[in-house]
Design an enzyme around this catalytic site. Structure first.
Site, mmCIF file in Angstrom:
data_model
loop_
_atom_site.group_PDB
_atom_site.id
_atom_site.type_symbol
_atom_site.label_atom_id
_atom_site.label_comp_id
_atom_site.label_asym_id
_atom_site.label_seq_id
_atom_site.Cartn_x
_atom_site.Cartn_y
_atom_site.Cartn_z
ATOM 1 N N ASP A 43 0.833 -1.208 0.000
ATOM 2 C CA ASP A 43 0.000 0.000 0.000
ATOM 3 C C ASP A 43 0.865 1.254 0.000
ATOM 4 O O ASP A 43 1.732 1.424 0.857
ATOM 5 C CB ASP A 43 -0.895 0.001 1.245
ATOM 6 N N TYR A 48 2.255 10.052 -0.123
ATOM 7 C CA TYR A 48 3.389 9.527 0.650
ATOM 8 C C TYR A 48 4.733 9.876 0.003
ATOM 9 O O TYR A 48 5.774 9.740 0.643
ATOM 10 C CB TYR A 48 3.300 7.998 0.783
ATOM 11 N N LYS A 73 -3.107 5.836 -4.242
ATOM 12 C CA LYS A 73 -4.292 6.649 -3.953
ATOM 13 C C LYS A 73 -4.229 8.026 -4.593
ATOM 14 O O LYS A 73 -3.149 8.607 -4.756
ATOM 15 C CB LYS A 73 -4.468 6.810 -2.434
ATOM 16 N N HIS A 106 -8.260 9.001 -1.890
ATOM 17 C CA HIS A 106 -7.629 9.012 -0.568
ATOM 18 C C HIS A 106 -8.525 9.615 0.510
ATOM 19 O O HIS A 106 -8.609 9.092 1.625
ATOM 20 C CB HIS A 106 -6.310 9.790 -0.653
#
Length: 283
Positions: A43, A48, A73, A106
């Site tokens: 994931d 990120y 996402k 997200h």
């Protein structure tokens, strides 16, 4: 490993590997180590800023691409039809992949940040449905959606989300969202399963762990999957990566599940989908 069949027919492991804050060389090594130790669900997210590292870790692992399920996402400030197509293309390039297994919104748009939040979510979802039809995405879903956001999305969606990834841990597990999604056939996936570290030192969890000869982390992860929920713990420590995977050789009793279910609130992130921070300019 145990698997869960999604409403689109695809199967995913109940245990995956999270990569939040795993960047640079550390991020590459953590993905490589996770795959080497049996994890097959990875994931990440555009937010990120480690999609490139995830892609490199996958290559270095030597595990065939077809055996790996990759989630990324769409960030909440990029909602909309054209914006989604552009953001997806960027994620695909950074990961170095020909397709993405699971693509999630997200966070939902909300009234504080979008002039027409329902339309923003609907437009993003329409783009994702098209990308799925083109074979560029296998499974589409959402993250941090409450029933009010899902109800609105389902007014125009032609594909029901397969997954809703939410904050789900001892002390904050959103049973109303879990119940709603089960009724709709939407799988729940847990982020922050260890309550931002607040589970450590909890006497109830420590007592249960002692009875089973397991760690508090393993008890929490086991509790999540016994709810039928996918869990994606994150770690850059090889020892912890291995420890987190050793949760399929024991079972919590119904009384132990209830003990954990009724723990008072702890470790809540404070992030709420209907009031995420104001933008400088409302879309």
């Amino acid at each position: 490993m145990q698997y869960l069949r999604l409403n689109d027919g695809h199967e995913v492991p109940l245990l995956g590997f999270g990569t939040y804050k795993a960047t640079e060389q550390e991020g590459i090594a953590s993905v490589e180590n996770a795959l080497a130790n049996g994890y097959r669900l990875i994931d990440t997210a555009a937010k990120y800023e480690n999609e490139e590292q995830v892609g490199k870790g996958m290559i270095l692992s030597g595990i065939p691409r077809a055996d790996i399920i990759v989630t990324t996402k769409l960030w909440r400030e990029n909602l909309g039809y054209a914006e989604t197509k552009q953001a997806f293309a960027q994620s695909l390039e950074k990961l170095g992949l020909a397709y993405i297994d699971i693509y999630l919104i997200h966070w939902p748009a909300n009234a504080k940040n979008y002039a027409d939040w329902k339309q923003a979510n609907a437009d993003a979802w329409r783009a994702m449905e098209e990308l799925q039809a083109e074979g560029k995405i296998r499974t589409i879903g959402v993250s941090n959606f409450w029933p009010e956001h899902l109800d609105a999305l389902l007014e125009t969606a032609t594909v029901v989300p397969a997954i809703n990834q939410i904050e789900f841990h001892p002390g904050y597990w959103q049973p109303e969202v879990l119940s709603y999604c089960r009724e709709k056939g939407i799988a729940i996936e847990s982020w922050s399963p260890l309550a931002r570290g607040k589970v450590f030192g909890n006497p109830v969890l420590e007592a249960i762990a002692a009875r089973h000869g397991k760690t508090v982390s393993q008890i929490c992860l086991r509790w999540v999957i016994q709810h039928g929920v996918i869990v994606i713990p994150k770690s850059t420590s090889l020892a912890r990566i291995v420890e987190n995977s050793a949760i399929f050789d024991f079972e919590l009793a119904a009384t132990e599940m209830e003990e954990i279910n009724t723990l008072p609130e702890m470790g809540f992130s404070g992030e709420l989908p209907n009031i995420w921070p104001d933008r400088a300019t409302i879309k």
